[in-house]
Design a protein around this motif. Structure first.
Motif, short mmCIF file in Angstrom:
data_model
loop_
_atom_site.label_atom_id
_atom_site.label_comp_id
_atom_site.label_asym_id
_atom_site.label_seq_id
_atom_site.Cartn_x
_atom_site.Cartn_y
_atom_site.Cartn_z
N ASP A 30 42.32 41.98 41.24
CA ASP A 30 41.93 43.24 41.86
C ASP A 30 42.86 43.58 43.02
O ASP A 30 43.28 44.73 43.19
CB ASP A 30 40.49 43.18 42.36
N GLN A 44 35.67 49.51 43.07
CA GLN A 44 35.36 48.46 42.11
C GLN A 44 35.64 47.08 42.70
O GLN A 44 34.85 46.15 42.51
CB GLN A 44 36.18 48.66 40.84
N ALA A 45 36.76 46.97 43.43
CA ALA A 45 37.11 45.68 44.03
C ALA A 45 36.06 45.26 45.04
O ALA A 45 35.63 44.10 45.08
CB ALA A 45 38.48 45.77 44.70
#
Length: 458
Positions: free
Chosen positions: A423, A449-450
């Motif tokens: 990520d 998202q990370a």
């Protein structure tokens, strides 16, 4: 004096992406990467939780990513993400305006995400925002700071207003109004550097939000005084008794973002010179805490006022503003990192307390060619030796700059305990290609998202 707001506005409105040199674009990318790293990790601190809870409770149309989780309006996202980005005293700095990255970048990213703008447009807006923040108070930066005003909070609304005005495509007239409206949000004292309190973290988010809001209001037609800076009741006379020097000299710099400084230690930049000098002595001579009889730190006046006031901190912000604590950590723990500044056990450590009580801080004149952020540390050892190291310009300063590789190491080390390597690398790759990115919402989706996966991992 020419009227300042219209002059800044004309510069912003006239800035074309093609006129920005490649090295300035690269500097802007470095600023984005550095700020995103601070936001991703900063969203998880206990002292930023009130901001996340507050913004989440506000709700709002889901148009921009809150790095700590969820989506909201751009101005609330700017508020939250700016606070996260400034939560660790690890974000970028500038000698003319404090901390531009945590103010300009969150607002610009939020609008660019909402409007699905090209990465090139985002970078242009960031360059404009740094310029606006430096010019919108740089002439009185030191004078206002000496009276206790926090430059980032005072000047920050002009930076985010300039960046958002550029993204909105406002002409020079409406950009002038955006800056003038932002002037009503200029404020913020530095009492935190005397007695602590985590409110400083919110200064970045507040400035980011209010400047973005000012530009949005100007786009809708709200007006403000075009003499907001130099007028009888404008920013310059209200916040300072005079200029730091010739204000016209600020206009000789083509792009003020060139002078951005990147921190290699998570502490106020005024103590970096002393910390680096102490670390050099430790490494070169193998000094341990038990060897030390006394320590003397010779620093500029700004460090006396903005870094030497707290001897025994009782919270993270106090530790990050304490020269005594930072230097003592170097000799007691062999480092002064995020894990140390945030550790309550370190704040109460008897050895660190003892060393801190044996540090004398003295005001010194800044030598020609040196920086007021530098420092000289002298250690008197119990065996009679007296050792000195001078760090006239700390590493990370724009005159002793950190390399992009050092920024990558900082980013990866910062994220390593929280974010999977894959990520982190995807964010690095997207930022490196930001001038070719068709849609900035892709970057913020990746960042969100990370952070979400980091939360899931605990």
């Amino acid at each position: 004096m020419q009227s300042v707001a219209p002059r800044i506005a004309a510069w912003i409105a006239g800035l074309e992406p093609a006129a920005i040199p490649p090295e300035v674009i690269d500097r802007a990318k470095g600023c984005v990467l550095d700020q995103l790293g601070c936001q991703i990790v900063g969203a998880g601190w206990p002292h930023t939780r009130p901001v996340l809870d507050h913004v989440t409770a506000l709700g709002g149309r889901e148009e921009a990513t809150i790095v700590g989780g969820g989506r909201t309006t751009p101005i609330y996202a700017a508020y939250a993400n700016g606070s996260f980005g400034h939560s660790m005293e690890y974000d970028d700095s500038h000698v003319l305006c404090g901390h531009p990255g945590a103010v300009v970048i969150p607002a610009a990213l939020a609008i660019a995400e909402r409007d699905r703008r090209h990465g090139r447009d985002l970078l242009t807006a960031i360059v404009a925002g740094y310029q606006s923040m430096a010019l919108g108070g740089g002439a009185i930066h030191k004078a206002a700071r000496s009276r206790g005003w926090h430059p980032m909070k005072m000047q920050g609304p002009f930076g985010s207003a300039g960046a958002v005005a550029k993204l909105l495509g406002l002409d020079a007239g409406r950009t002038t109004h955006a800056l003038a409206i932002a002037g009503s949000e200029a404020s913020g004292t530095m009492e935190y550097d005397q007695s602590g309190g985590e409110v400083k973290r919110v200064h970045a988010g507040s400035a980011s939000r209010s400047g973005a809001e000012a530009a949005l209001l100007a786009a809708y037609g709200l007006t403000g005084p075009s003499t907001i800076f130099e007028g009888k009741r404008g920013i310059f006379p209200v916040f300072a008794d005079g200029f730091d020097g010739d204000p016209e000299a600020l206009w000789t710099r083509d792009f003020h973002i060139r002078d951005t400084m990147f921190k290699l230690s998570p502490a106020v930049f005024t103590i970096h010179g002393a910390i680096q000098a102490a670390d050099a002595l430790r490494r070169e001579h193998g000094i341990a805490a038990a060897d030390i009889a006394r320590i003397t730190a010779d620093v500029a006046e700004i460090t006396i006022l903005h870094g030497a006031g707290i001897i025994h901190p009782s919270d993270m912000i106090g530790a990050q503003f304490s020269l005594a604590f930072g230097v003592s950590c170097i000799f007691a723990r062999g480092r002064a990192g995020l894990v140390d500044f945030s550790d309550p056990a370190a704040w109460r450590d008897p050895l660190i307390h003892d060393l801190s009580d044996r540090i004398q801080v003295r005001q010194a004149e800044v030598a020609p060619g040196a920086s007021e952020l530098g420092g000289r540390v002298t250690v008197a050892l119990r065996d009679g030796r007296v050792l000195t190291h001078d760090q006239p310009i700390p590493r990370g300063h724009h005159l002793n700059p950190a390399s992009f590789d050092e920024l990558l190491v900082k980013f990866r080390e910062l994220l390593a305990p929280h974010v999977a390597d894959g990520d982190a690398q995807r964010i690095v790759d997207m930022v490196a290609a930001l001038d070719r990115l068709d849609d900035c919402s892709d970057l913020m989706a990746l960042v969100g998202q990370a952070r979400s996966r980091a939360d899931a991992l605990g």
